[in-house]
Design an enzyme around this catalytic site. Structure first.
Site, PDB file in Angstrom:
ATOM      1  N   HIS A   1       0.757  -1.200   0.081  1.00 24.71           N
ATOM      2  CA  HIS A   1      -0.027  -0.198  -0.045  1.00 24.71           C
ATOM      3  C   HIS A   1       0.805   1.380   0.208  1.00 24.71           C
ATOM      4  O   HIS A   1       0.728   2.231   1.095  1.00 24.71           O
ATOM      5  CB  HIS A   1      -0.668   0.117   1.290  1.00 24.71           C
TER       6      HIS A   1
ATOM      7  N   GLU B   1      -0.522   1.151  -5.795  1.00 25.06           N
ATOM      8  CA  GLU B   1      -0.227   0.005  -5.008  1.00 25.06           C
ATOM      9  C   GLU B   1      -0.281  -1.435  -5.794  1.00 25.06           C
ATOM     10  O   GLU B   1      -1.274  -1.756  -6.405  1.00 25.06           O
ATOM     11  CB  GLU B   1      -1.276  -0.181  -3.744  1.00 25.06           C
TER      12      GLU B   1
HETATM   13  O1  TA6 Z   1      -5.863   1.483  -0.946  1.00 28.08           O
HETATM   14  C1  TA6 Z   1      -7.105   2.309  -0.987  1.00 28.08           C
HETATM   15  C2  TA6 Z   1      -8.038   1.921   0.306  1.00 28.08           C
HETATM   16  O2  TA6 Z   1      -8.672   0.461   0.229  1.00 28.08           O
HETATM   17  C3  TA6 Z   1      -9.047   2.963   0.426  1.00 28.08           C
HETATM   18  O3  TA6 Z   1     -10.357   2.425   0.182  1.00 28.08           O
HETATM   19  C4  TA6 Z   1      -8.821   3.454   1.839  1.00 28.08           C
HETATM   20  O4  TA6 Z   1      -9.577   2.768   2.750  1.00 28.08           O
HETATM   21  C5  TA6 Z   1      -7.226   3.385   2.071  1.00 28.08           C
HETATM   22  O5  TA6 Z   1      -7.006   1.831   1.684  1.00 28.08           O
HETATM   23  C6  TA6 Z   1      -6.729   3.575   3.353  1.00 28.08           C
HETATM   24  O6  TA6 Z   1      -7.019   2.308   4.308  1.00 28.08           O
HETATM   25  P1  TA6 Z   1      -6.637   2.427   5.643  1.00 28.08           P
HETATM   26  O7  TA6 Z   1      -7.247   1.217   6.353  1.00 28.08           O
HETATM   27  O8  TA6 Z   1      -5.133   2.328   5.790  1.00 28.08           O
HETATM   28  O9  TA6 Z   1      -6.945   3.636   6.471  1.00 28.08           O
END
Ligand code: TA6
Length: 320
Positions: A173, A277
Protein backbone atom coordinates in the site's frame (compact mmCIF):
# COMPACT_ATOMS: atom_id res chain seq x y z
CA UNK A 1 41.21 4.36 -9.71
CA UNK A 2 40.42 2.95 -6.25
CA UNK A 3 39.69 5.49 -3.51
CA UNK A 4 42.71 5.83 -1.11
CA UNK A 5 41.84 4.25 2.29
CA UNK A 6 41.69 7.60 4.12
CA UNK A 7 39.16 8.86 1.51
CA UNK A 8 36.98 5.73 1.45
CA UNK A 9 33.68 6.43 3.22
CA UNK A 10 32.56 3.50 5.36
CA UNK A 11 28.79 3.16 5.25
CA UNK A 12 26.80 1.21 7.79
CA UNK A 13 24.51 -0.52 5.27
CA UNK A 14 22.15 -1.95 7.89
CA UNK A 15 21.51 -0.51 11.36
CA UNK A 16 18.97 -1.58 13.98
CA UNK A 17 17.94 1.34 16.17
CA UNK A 18 14.99 2.97 17.94
CA UNK A 19 12.46 5.07 16.04
CA UNK A 20 9.36 7.04 17.06
CA UNK A 21 7.97 6.07 20.51
CA UNK A 22 10.96 3.74 20.96
CA UNK A 23 9.73 1.34 18.26
CA UNK A 24 12.47 -0.80 16.69
CA UNK A 25 13.44 0.15 13.18
CA UNK A 26 16.08 -0.82 10.67
CA UNK A 27 17.89 1.85 8.64
CA UNK A 28 19.32 0.88 5.25
CA UNK A 29 22.00 3.09 3.71
CA UNK A 30 23.88 3.16 0.44
CA UNK A 31 27.21 4.85 -0.31
CA UNK A 32 25.69 7.49 -2.56
CA UNK A 33 23.62 8.79 0.36
CA UNK A 34 20.23 7.20 -0.31
CA UNK A 35 18.51 5.49 2.59
CA UNK A 36 15.37 3.66 3.71
CA UNK A 37 13.79 2.84 7.07
CA UNK A 38 11.53 -0.03 8.07
CA UNK A 39 9.76 -0.50 11.39
CA UNK A 40 9.52 -3.98 12.84
CA UNK A 41 6.01 -2.92 13.79
CA UNK A 42 4.04 -3.82 10.71
CA UNK A 43 7.18 -4.69 8.72
CA UNK A 44 6.47 -1.24 7.35
CA UNK A 45 8.81 0.92 5.29
CA UNK A 46 8.34 4.50 6.54
CA UNK A 47 11.11 6.34 4.71
CA UNK A 48 12.87 6.15 1.33
CA UNK A 49 15.29 8.99 0.56
CA UNK A 50 17.31 9.73 -2.57
CA UNK A 51 21.01 10.65 -2.57
CA UNK A 52 20.06 14.29 -1.86
CA UNK A 53 18.24 13.25 1.32
CA UNK A 54 14.84 14.06 -0.24
CA UNK A 55 11.98 11.99 1.20
CA UNK A 56 10.15 10.09 -1.53
CA UNK A 57 7.43 8.45 0.57
CA UNK A 58 4.56 10.14 2.39
CA UNK A 59 3.99 9.55 6.11
CA UNK A 60 1.26 11.61 7.76
CA UNK A 61 2.41 14.14 10.33
CA UNK A 62 -0.50 12.83 12.41
CA UNK A 63 0.44 9.17 12.16
CA UNK A 64 0.22 7.34 15.48
CA UNK A 65 3.33 5.16 15.55
CA UNK A 66 1.47 3.56 18.43
CA UNK A 67 0.25 -0.06 18.29
CA UNK A 68 -2.36 -1.34 17.68
CA UNK A 69 -3.10 1.39 15.14
CA UNK A 70 -1.28 1.02 11.80
CA UNK A 71 1.29 3.63 10.79
CA UNK A 72 -0.31 6.03 8.28
CA UNK A 73 2.02 6.17 5.31
CA UNK A 74 5.15 4.57 3.89
CA UNK A 75 4.39 1.07 2.59
CA UNK A 76 1.83 -0.79 4.73
CA UNK A 77 1.60 -4.50 3.93
CA UNK A 78 -1.98 -5.63 3.32
CA UNK A 79 -2.34 -9.37 4.06
CA UNK A 80 -4.22 -11.74 4.24
CA UNK A 81 -7.04 -9.45 3.13
CA UNK A 82 -6.90 -6.27 1.07
CA UNK A 83 -9.82 -3.87 1.88
CA UNK A 84 -12.67 -4.48 4.32
CA UNK A 85 -14.43 -6.94 2.06
CA UNK A 86 -13.99 -10.06 4.14
CA UNK A 87 -14.07 -11.36 7.72
CA UNK A 88 -10.91 -9.58 8.83
CA UNK A 89 -10.17 -5.96 9.75
CA UNK A 90 -9.45 -3.56 6.88
CA UNK A 91 -6.29 -4.62 5.03
CA UNK A 92 -5.72 -7.65 7.24
CA UNK A 93 -3.65 -7.78 10.41
CA UNK A 94 0.05 -8.11 9.52
CA UNK A 95 0.51 -4.32 9.44
CA UNK A 96 -0.49 -4.30 13.14
CA UNK A 97 1.92 -7.02 14.23
CA UNK A 98 5.54 -6.99 15.41
CA UNK A 99 7.79 -8.69 12.86
CA UNK A 100 11.21 -10.17 13.66
CA UNK A 101 14.49 -10.00 11.83
CA UNK A 102 15.04 -13.26 9.94
CA UNK A 103 18.70 -14.08 10.48
CA UNK A 104 18.63 -17.28 8.47
CA UNK A 105 16.24 -16.90 5.53
CA UNK A 106 16.04 -19.59 2.85
CA UNK A 107 18.31 -18.47 0.00
CA UNK A 108 16.91 -16.65 -3.00
CA UNK A 109 17.50 -18.27 -6.39
CA UNK A 110 19.43 -15.21 -7.59
CA UNK A 111 22.19 -14.13 -5.23
CA UNK A 112 22.45 -10.40 -4.68
CA UNK A 113 25.48 -8.12 -4.47
CA UNK A 114 23.30 -5.58 -2.63
CA UNK A 115 24.50 -4.93 0.89
CA UNK A 116 21.67 -2.70 2.17
CA UNK A 117 18.89 -5.18 2.81
CA UNK A 118 17.04 -6.74 5.72
CA UNK A 119 14.97 -9.91 5.97
CA UNK A 120 11.90 -9.84 8.21
CA UNK A 121 9.62 -12.69 9.17
CA UNK A 122 6.12 -13.02 10.60
CA UNK A 123 4.57 -16.36 11.49
CA UNK A 124 1.04 -17.28 12.54
CA UNK A 125 0.27 -16.81 16.23
CA UNK A 126 -2.26 -18.72 18.32
CA UNK A 127 -4.03 -15.37 18.80
CA UNK A 128 -4.32 -14.76 15.08
CA UNK A 129 -5.32 -18.38 14.53
CA UNK A 130 -8.65 -17.46 16.16
CA UNK A 131 -9.41 -14.88 13.47
CA UNK A 132 -7.64 -16.55 10.52
CA UNK A 133 -7.29 -20.31 11.21
CA UNK A 134 -4.18 -20.95 9.13
CA UNK A 135 -0.47 -21.42 9.70
CA UNK A 136 1.84 -19.37 7.50
CA UNK A 137 5.35 -17.98 7.23
CA UNK A 138 5.61 -14.52 5.69
CA UNK A 139 9.17 -13.56 4.75
CA UNK A 140 9.73 -9.98 3.61
CA UNK A 141 13.02 -8.75 2.14
CA UNK A 142 13.51 -4.99 1.84
CA UNK A 143 16.46 -4.01 -0.34
CA UNK A 144 17.91 -0.58 -1.13
CA UNK A 145 19.82 -0.83 -4.40
CA UNK A 146 23.10 1.08 -5.00
CA UNK A 147 21.19 3.41 -7.36
CA UNK A 148 18.57 4.14 -4.70
CA UNK A 149 15.79 1.91 -5.98
CA UNK A 150 13.73 0.16 -3.29
CA UNK A 151 12.66 -3.46 -3.66
CA UNK A 152 10.21 -5.41 -1.52
CA UNK A 153 9.96 -9.16 -1.99
CA UNK A 154 7.33 -11.16 -0.11
CA UNK A 155 7.47 -14.93 0.21
CA UNK A 156 4.36 -16.42 1.82
CA UNK A 157 4.21 -20.15 2.54
CA UNK A 158 1.24 -22.23 3.68
CA UNK A 159 2.38 -24.12 6.80
CA UNK A 160 -0.95 -25.80 7.56
CA UNK A 161 -0.56 -29.29 9.02
CA UNK A 162 -4.22 -30.12 8.54
CA UNK A 163 -3.96 -30.32 4.75
CA UNK A 164 -6.02 -27.14 4.30
CA UNK A 165 -5.23 -24.64 1.54
CA UNK A 166 -5.71 -20.95 2.20
CA UNK A 167 -6.55 -17.98 -0.03
CA UNK A 168 -5.59 -14.35 0.40
CA UNK A 169 -5.53 -10.95 -1.26
CA UNK A 170 -2.51 -8.67 -0.93
CA UNK A 171 -1.16 -5.16 -1.55
CA UNK A 172 1.98 -3.11 -1.02
CA UNK A 173 0.00 0.00 0.00
CA UNK A 174 2.64 2.49 -1.14
CA UNK A 175 2.17 6.19 -0.28
CA UNK A 176 4.24 8.24 -2.75
CA UNK A 177 5.15 11.80 -1.74
CA UNK A 178 4.13 14.28 -4.46
CA UNK A 179 4.46 18.06 -4.67
CA UNK A 180 0.91 18.86 -5.77
CA UNK A 181 -1.63 16.10 -6.54
CA UNK A 182 -3.34 18.34 -9.11
CA UNK A 183 -0.08 18.25 -11.13
CA UNK A 184 0.37 14.47 -11.05
CA UNK A 185 -0.33 11.97 -13.85
CA UNK A 186 -0.27 8.19 -13.71
CA UNK A 187 0.75 6.47 -16.95
CA UNK A 188 0.45 2.79 -17.80
CA UNK A 189 -3.14 2.11 -16.77
CA UNK A 190 -4.86 3.47 -19.89
CA UNK A 191 -7.65 1.37 -21.47
CA UNK A 192 -7.70 -1.03 -18.49
CA UNK A 193 -10.78 -2.11 -16.58
CA UNK A 194 -11.05 -1.01 -12.97
CA UNK A 195 -13.35 -1.54 -10.00
CA UNK A 196 -14.47 1.80 -8.58
CA UNK A 197 -14.57 1.69 -4.77
CA UNK A 198 -16.56 4.92 -4.82
CA UNK A 199 -19.30 3.25 -6.84
CA UNK A 200 -19.75 -0.05 -5.05
CA UNK A 201 -16.82 -1.62 -6.88
CA UNK A 202 -18.70 -1.28 -10.19
CA UNK A 203 -16.50 -2.17 -13.19
CA UNK A 204 -15.47 0.56 -15.64
CA UNK A 205 -12.91 0.98 -18.41
CA UNK A 206 -10.28 3.72 -18.14
CA UNK A 207 -10.89 6.18 -20.99
CA UNK A 208 -8.18 8.75 -20.31
CA UNK A 209 -4.67 8.70 -21.77
CA UNK A 210 -3.45 9.17 -18.18
CA UNK A 211 -5.02 9.32 -14.74
CA UNK A 212 -5.17 12.84 -13.31
CA UNK A 213 -6.65 14.02 -10.03
CA UNK A 214 -9.37 16.59 -9.33
CA UNK A 215 -11.30 14.68 -6.63
CA UNK A 216 -11.24 11.50 -4.55
CA UNK A 217 -10.03 8.45 -6.52
CA UNK A 218 -10.22 4.90 -5.16
CA UNK A 219 -9.86 2.33 -7.96
CA UNK A 220 -8.56 -1.18 -8.42
CA UNK A 221 -7.08 -1.50 -11.93
CA UNK A 222 -7.17 -5.10 -13.11
CA UNK A 223 -4.44 -7.15 -14.83
CA UNK A 224 -2.15 -4.17 -15.39
CA UNK A 225 1.25 -4.06 -17.12
CA UNK A 226 4.25 -4.71 -14.88
CA UNK A 227 5.40 -1.09 -15.12
CA UNK A 228 3.48 2.02 -13.96
CA UNK A 229 4.77 5.61 -13.97
CA UNK A 230 3.73 8.33 -11.53
CA UNK A 231 4.77 11.73 -12.89
CA UNK A 232 5.24 14.61 -10.45
CA UNK A 233 5.17 17.55 -12.83
CA UNK A 234 6.12 20.19 -10.28
CA UNK A 235 9.16 18.29 -9.07
CA UNK A 236 10.11 17.05 -12.57
CA UNK A 237 10.32 13.58 -11.01
CA UNK A 238 8.84 10.29 -12.16
CA UNK A 239 8.33 7.31 -9.89
CA UNK A 240 8.51 4.02 -11.77
CA UNK A 241 6.80 1.06 -10.10
CA UNK A 242 7.63 -2.41 -11.39
CA UNK A 243 5.75 -5.41 -10.04
CA UNK A 244 5.85 -9.16 -10.30
CA UNK A 245 3.29 -11.68 -9.06
CA UNK A 246 0.83 -8.82 -8.40
CA UNK A 247 -1.53 -8.42 -11.35
CA UNK A 248 -3.61 -5.49 -10.10
CA UNK A 249 -2.88 -1.90 -9.07
CA UNK A 250 -4.84 0.26 -6.63
CA UNK A 251 -4.88 4.04 -7.07
CA UNK A 252 -6.10 6.12 -4.12
CA UNK A 253 -6.25 9.72 -3.10
CA UNK A 254 -8.76 10.56 -0.32
CA UNK A 255 -9.17 14.24 -1.34
CA UNK A 256 -10.49 16.82 1.12
CA UNK A 257 -13.61 15.29 2.68
CA UNK A 258 -12.10 11.89 3.47
CA UNK A 259 -8.85 13.55 4.56
CA UNK A 260 -10.78 15.47 7.20
CA UNK A 261 -12.52 12.27 8.32
CA UNK A 262 -9.24 10.43 9.05
CA UNK A 263 -7.89 11.31 12.54
CA UNK A 264 -4.35 10.20 11.60
CA UNK A 265 -4.22 12.29 8.43
CA UNK A 266 -3.84 16.05 8.06
CA UNK A 267 -6.72 17.93 6.42
CA UNK A 268 -4.47 19.29 3.65
CA UNK A 269 -2.15 16.29 3.33
CA UNK A 270 -4.11 14.78 0.44
CA UNK A 271 -2.41 17.39 -1.76
CA UNK A 272 1.00 15.84 -1.19
CA UNK A 273 0.45 12.11 -1.49
CA UNK A 274 -0.77 9.45 -3.88
CA UNK A 275 -1.16 5.73 -3.23
CA UNK A 276 -0.31 3.47 -6.17
CA UNK A 277 -0.33 -0.09 -4.87
CA UNK A 278 0.97 -3.27 -6.47
CA UNK A 279 -1.78 -5.67 -5.50
CA UNK A 280 -3.62 -8.92 -6.02
CA UNK A 281 -7.29 -8.25 -5.39
CA UNK A 282 -9.60 -9.46 -8.18
CA UNK A 283 -8.41 -13.07 -8.11
CA UNK A 284 -7.29 -14.20 -4.63
CA UNK A 285 -4.19 -16.37 -4.43
CA UNK A 286 -4.66 -19.92 -3.12
CA UNK A 287 -1.81 -21.95 -1.63
CA UNK A 288 -1.88 -25.61 -0.69
CA UNK A 289 0.15 -26.69 2.37
CA UNK A 290 3.85 -26.39 1.56
CA UNK A 291 3.28 -24.08 -1.42
CA UNK A 292 4.93 -20.65 -1.49
CA UNK A 293 3.86 -17.46 -3.30
CA UNK A 294 6.19 -14.57 -4.20
CA UNK A 295 5.18 -10.99 -4.83
CA UNK A 296 7.69 -8.29 -5.63
CA UNK A 297 7.66 -4.55 -6.22
CA UNK A 298 10.54 -2.30 -7.18
CA UNK A 299 10.20 1.48 -7.06
CA UNK A 300 12.63 4.04 -8.41
CA UNK A 301 12.60 7.82 -8.85
CA UNK A 302 13.99 9.30 -12.08
CA UNK A 303 14.06 12.81 -13.54
CA UNK A 304 10.93 13.30 -15.71
CA UNK A 305 11.32 14.00 -19.40
CA UNK A 306 9.40 16.86 -21.04
CA UNK A 307 8.11 17.27 -24.54
CA UNK A 308 6.12 20.39 -25.65
CA UNK A 309 5.12 21.12 -22.07
CA UNK A 310 3.56 17.67 -21.63
CA UNK A 311 5.41 14.96 -19.75
CA UNK A 312 6.65 12.46 -22.29
CA UNK A 313 4.93 9.25 -21.13
CA UNK A 314 6.90 7.10 -23.58
CA UNK A 315 10.18 8.22 -22.03
CA UNK A 316 8.79 7.83 -18.51
CA UNK A 317 7.90 4.19 -19.11
CA UNK A 318 11.06 3.35 -21.05
CA UNK A 319 13.37 4.90 -18.50
CA UNK A 320 15.77 2.78 -16.48
O1 TA6 B 1 -6.04 1.35 -0.92
C1 TA6 B 1 -7.16 2.17 -0.92
C2 TA6 B 1 -7.97 1.90 0.33
O2 TA6 B 1 -8.54 0.62 0.31
C3 TA6 B 1 -9.02 3.00 0.44
O3 TA6 B 1 -10.32 2.48 0.25
C4 TA6 B 1 -8.80 3.56 1.85
O4 TA6 B 1 -9.60 2.88 2.79
C5 TA6 B 1 -7.30 3.29 2.03
O5 TA6 B 1 -7.13 1.98 1.50
C6 TA6 B 1 -6.77 3.46 3.44
O6 TA6 B 1 -7.13 2.39 4.25
P1 TA6 B 1 -6.65 2.41 5.80
O7 TA6 B 1 -7.25 1.19 6.41
O8 TA6 B 1 -5.15 2.38 5.81
O9 TA6 B 1 -7.18 3.71 6.35
Amino acid sequence: MAMPPERRVEVKHVELCKGVNGLDKVVLREVRGCSAEVYLYGGQVTSWKNEHGEELLFVSSKSNFKPPKPIRGGIPICFPQFSNLGPLEQHGFVRNRFWSIDHDPPPFATSTSNKAFVDLILKHSEEDFKIWPHRYEFRLRITLGPGGDLMLTSRIRNMNTDGKPFSFTFAYHTYFAVTDISEVRVEGLETLDYLDNLKNRERFTEQGDAITFESEVDRIYLSTPTKIAILDHERKRTFVLRKDGLPDAVVWNPWDKKAKAMPDFGDEEYKHMLCVEAACVEKPITLKPGEEWRGRQEISAVPSSYCSGQLDPRRALQCG
